[in-house]
Design a protein around this motif. Structure first.
Motif, PDB file in Angstrom:
ATOM      1  N   ARG A 125       0.841  -1.214   0.000  1.00 36.23           N
ATOM      2  CA  ARG A 125       0.000   0.000   0.000  1.00 36.23           C
ATOM      3  C   ARG A 125       0.872   1.259   0.000  1.00 36.23           C
ATOM      4  N   GLU A 126       1.870   1.295   0.871  1.00 32.51           N
ATOM      5  CA  GLU A 126       2.697   2.498   1.029  1.00 32.51           C
ATOM      6  C   GLU A 126       3.617   2.723  -0.176  1.00 32.51           C
ATOM      7  N   ILE A 127       4.156   1.644  -0.744  1.00 34.79           N
ATOM      8  CA  ILE A 127       5.001   1.790  -1.940  1.00 34.79           C
ATOM      9  C   ILE A 127       4.170   2.412  -3.057  1.00 34.79           C
ATOM     10  N   ASN A 128       2.942   1.925  -3.237  1.00 31.81           N
ATOM     11  CA  ASN A 128       2.076   2.464  -4.299  1.00 31.81           C
ATOM     12  C   ASN A 128       1.641   3.899  -4.025  1.00 31.81           C
ATOM     13  N   LEU A 129       1.552   4.242  -2.742  1.00 25.51           N
ATOM     14  CA  LEU A 129       1.160   5.597  -2.353  1.00 25.51           C
ATOM     15  C   LEU A 129       2.273   6.599  -2.668  1.00 25.51           C
ATOM     16  N   PHE A 130       3.521   6.197  -2.485  1.00 25.15           N
ATOM     17  CA  PHE A 130       4.651   7.127  -2.605  1.00 25.15           C
ATOM     18  C   PHE A 130       5.405   7.038  -3.931  1.00 25.15           C
ATOM     19  N   PHE A 131       5.317   5.900  -4.618  1.00 21.68           N
ATOM     20  CA  PHE A 131       6.125   5.740  -5.837  1.00 21.68           C
ATOM     21  C   PHE A 131       5.278   5.305  -7.033  1.00 21.68           C
ATOM     22  N   ASN A 132       5.629   5.832  -8.214  1.00 16.93           N
ATOM     23  CA  ASN A 132       5.089   5.310  -9.465  1.00 16.93           C
ATOM     24  C   ASN A 132       5.975   4.138  -9.880  1.00 16.93           C
ATOM     25  N   GLY A 133       5.387   3.189 -10.606  1.00 18.32           N
ATOM     26  CA  GLY A 133       6.144   2.018 -11.048  1.00 18.32           C
ATOM     27  C   GLY A 133       7.440   2.389 -11.750  1.00 18.32           C
ATOM     28  N   ASN A 134       7.412   3.464 -12.554  1.00 16.69           N
ATOM     29  CA  ASN A 134       8.608   3.835 -13.324  1.00 16.69           C
ATOM     30  C   ASN A 134       9.697   4.489 -12.474  1.00 16.69           C
ATOM     31  N   GLU A 135       9.426   4.675 -11.169  1.00 20.82           N
ATOM     32  CA  GLU A 135      10.454   5.230 -10.279  1.00 20.82           C
ATOM     33  C   GLU A 135      11.232   4.126  -9.561  1.00 20.82           C
ATOM     34  N   LEU A 136      10.816   2.881  -9.769  1.00 20.25           N
ATOM     35  CA  LEU A 136      11.505   1.752  -9.136  1.00 20.25           C
ATOM     36  C   LEU A 136      12.362   1.029 -10.163  1.00 20.25           C
ATOM     37  N   VAL A 137      13.532   0.591  -9.728  1.00 19.97           N
ATOM     38  CA  VAL A 137      14.480  -0.068 -10.637  1.00 19.97           C
ATOM     39  C   VAL A 137      14.706  -1.511 -10.177  1.00 19.97           C
ATOM     40  N   ASP A 138      14.679  -2.415 -11.135  1.00 21.30           N
ATOM     41  CA  ASP A 138      14.877  -3.837 -10.843  1.00 21.30           C
ATOM     42  C   ASP A 138      16.276  -4.231 -11.325  1.00 21.30           C
TER      43      ASP A 138
END
Ligand code: GTP
Ligand code: MG
Length: 148
Positions: A125-138
């Motif tokens: 819930r909190e990751i989705n609240l604070f970050f857009n998918g394109n801001e995370l790197v795999d």
């Protein structure tokens, strides 16, 4: 791999503790998947701490978390949600063990330096609240085989 949401609160940012906190998670062996310095709006603060809406300190909590920039992060690793909570220490720094972040750097519950998700559901819930998918790197850290 499991992910969690970690945030250096305004007191941690103002006290120059971003680097120290990032360093602890890095050295532990967790992988930084996303990070940003940001100013939280009142709306986002009320949503993030929604579970505490009826508590007497809610207004104070929202004022505090919006009082200056925060450093929001997503960390990844095996059992990272539970392990991060141990690294952070008890909510009240007076009860937090030495060696934990709150145990080492904070004194009062109202200014306890850092937030960490308390469950897998909260983390999502909190990751989705604070970050857009394109801001995370795999990606894979070079030392992964020496950690797992
Ligand atoms: P977070 O990681 O910030 O969510 O802390 P937590 O999970 O250890 O504690 P909890 O979710 O129960 O409370 C959220 C935050 O509210 C705490 O981190 C404190 O900053 C604040 N808080 C909790 N209890 C009190 C209180 O009695 N007074 C004040 N001023 N703040 C409180
Ligand atoms: Mg909490």
């Amino acid at each position: 791999m499991e992910k969690t949401f970690i945030m250096v609160k305004p007191d941690g940012v103002q006290r120059g503790l971003i680097g120290e906190i990032v360093s602890r998670f890095e050295k532990k062996g967790f992988v930084l998947a996303g990070a940003k310095l940001m100013q939280i709006s009142t709306e986002l603060a009320e949503e993030h701490y929604g579970e505490h809406k009826e508590r007497p300190f809610f207004g104070e909590l929202v004022d505090f978390i919006t009082s200056g920039p925060v450093f929001a992060m997503v960390w990844e690793g095996e059992d990272v949600v539970k392990t991060s909570r141990h690294m952070i220490g008890a909510t009240n720094p007076q009860e937090a063990n030495p060696g934990s972040i709150r145990g080492d750097y904070a004194v009062t519950v109202g200014k306890n330096i850092i937030h960490g998700s308390d469950s897998l559901e909260s983390a999502e819930r909190e990751i989705n609240l604070f970050f857009n998918g394109n801001e995370l790197v795999d990606y894979t850290r070079q030392d992964k085989t020496w950690i797992y």
